[in-house]
Design a protein around this motif. Structure first.
Motif, PDB file in Angstrom:
ATOM      1  N   GLN A   1       0.826  -1.207   0.000  1.00 36.44           N
ATOM      2  CA  GLN A   1       0.000   0.000   0.000  1.00 36.44           C
ATOM      3  C   GLN A   1       0.860   1.256   0.000  1.00 36.44           C
ATOM      4  OE1 GLN A   1      -3.179  -0.002  -0.327  1.00 36.44           O
ATOM      5  NE2 GLN A   1      -3.929  -2.004   0.292  1.00 36.44           N
TER       6      GLN A   1
ATOM      7  N   GLN B   1       0.791   4.144  -2.899  1.00 36.21           N
ATOM      8  CA  GLN B   1       0.389   5.502  -2.535  1.00 36.21           C
ATOM      9  C   GLN B   1       1.452   6.524  -2.932  1.00 36.21           C
ATOM     10  OE1 GLN B   1      -0.391   5.094   1.655  1.00 36.21           O
ATOM     11  NE2 GLN B   1      -2.338   4.026   1.344  1.00 36.21           N
TER      12      GLN B   1
ATOM     13  N   GLN C   1       0.790   9.555  -5.599  1.00 35.77           N
ATOM     14  CA  GLN C   1       1.008  10.954  -5.233  1.00 35.77           C
ATOM     15  C   GLN C   1       1.899  11.675  -6.247  1.00 35.77           C
ATOM     16  OE1 GLN C   1       2.482  10.935  -1.192  1.00 35.77           O
ATOM     17  NE2 GLN C   1       0.549  10.127  -0.376  1.00 35.77           N
TER      18      GLN C   1
END
Length: 258
Positions: free
Chosen positions: A140, A144, A148
């Motif tokens: 995860q 992420q 971003q």
């Protein structure tokens, strides 16, 4: 000194053999087993988009095997992916990819941070679409970080992880044999395995001091935070990879300082 090898059953043998040859007592206690997710319409749709990605990140040998099996089921030919670069989380995963004639980039530190530091991800300005072959709940943080940065992520959940049912009984048996006055070393290779380890200790009401060998700085920090929050004393050895030589050297360095 007792070493608890927590690697999944199909990956534990090599490490156990090396530790025994180095003179350690070893007990195998798998904290994770991997259960395949069925091939679904959702996966079919993801495979249809796979030719559009620039990089495929593969997070385990199981992800390679299932990913390739489902690739065939999806009707995608390997030659359609020749333009794609591959990242393997570690040498074991890279070796399985090599069996499919796929060369991959492997990080020096075999975790998410190590992969993010690869030039392929860190320096490629035109990276806009990446696929992850992974297990439910895994990587995860890495996904992420990429999202971003504006990278689109195709999320292939190929399996789920669970603590083997028999591990509770094995753990209870280990505790009856382990000398309360001797250090016990435990390999913690992921956040998921750490969570399952804590569950086992809670079930057995275990609070003895342990020596944890953990993969990477983020996992080491996670254990340090847990120690501070609970008031427990953890001995922690931070590993750069899960090779037997790295683990044995870490053990010997620690024993030389205690």
């Amino acid at each position: 000194m007792l070493f608890i090898n927590t690697r999944p059953t199909d990956r534990a043998a090599g490490l156990t053999r090396a530790l025994l040859e180095a003179g350690y007592e070893v007990a195998e206690l798998p904290l994770l087993e991997l259960v395949a997710e069925p091939f679904s319409e959702g996966l079919q749709q993801l495979y249809r988009q796979l030719v559009q990605v620039q990089v495929i990140v593969v997070v385990s040998p199981t992800a390679v095997e299932l990913g390739m099996q489902y690739l065939q089921q999806a009707g995608i030919k390997p030659e359609q992916l020749h333009h794609i670069r591959w990242i393997a989380v570690g040498q074991s995963t890279a070796q399985v990819l090599a069996r499919f004639n796929i060369q991959s980039d492997v990080p020096q530190v075999e975790n998410s941070e190590g992969m993010l530091d690869l030039p392929l991800l860190k320096q490629q300005k035109n990276l806009n679409k990446i696929a992850f072959w992974r297990g439910l709940g895994g990587r995860q943080f890495m996904m992420q970080q990429l999202q971003q940065q504006g990278v689109e992520v195709l999320n292939f959940v190929l399996y789920r992880r669970q603590c083997p049912q028999q591990s509770s009984a094995v753990f209870a048996e280990l505790l009856t044999k382990a000398d309360l006055h001797q250090p016990v070393a435990v390999l913690i290779s992921s956040e998921a395995s750490w969570n399952y380890w804590q569950q086992l200790c809670t079930q057995m009401q275990q609070s003895r001091p342990w020596l944890f060998l953990v993969l990477g700085a983020r996992l080491a920090q996670l254990l340090e935070t847990a120690a501070a929050q609970t008031g427990k004393v953890f001995n922690i050895i931070q590993l750069e990879n899960l090779s037997a030589s790295e683990i044995i050297q870490g053990m010997r360095d620690w024993q030389g300082h205690v």
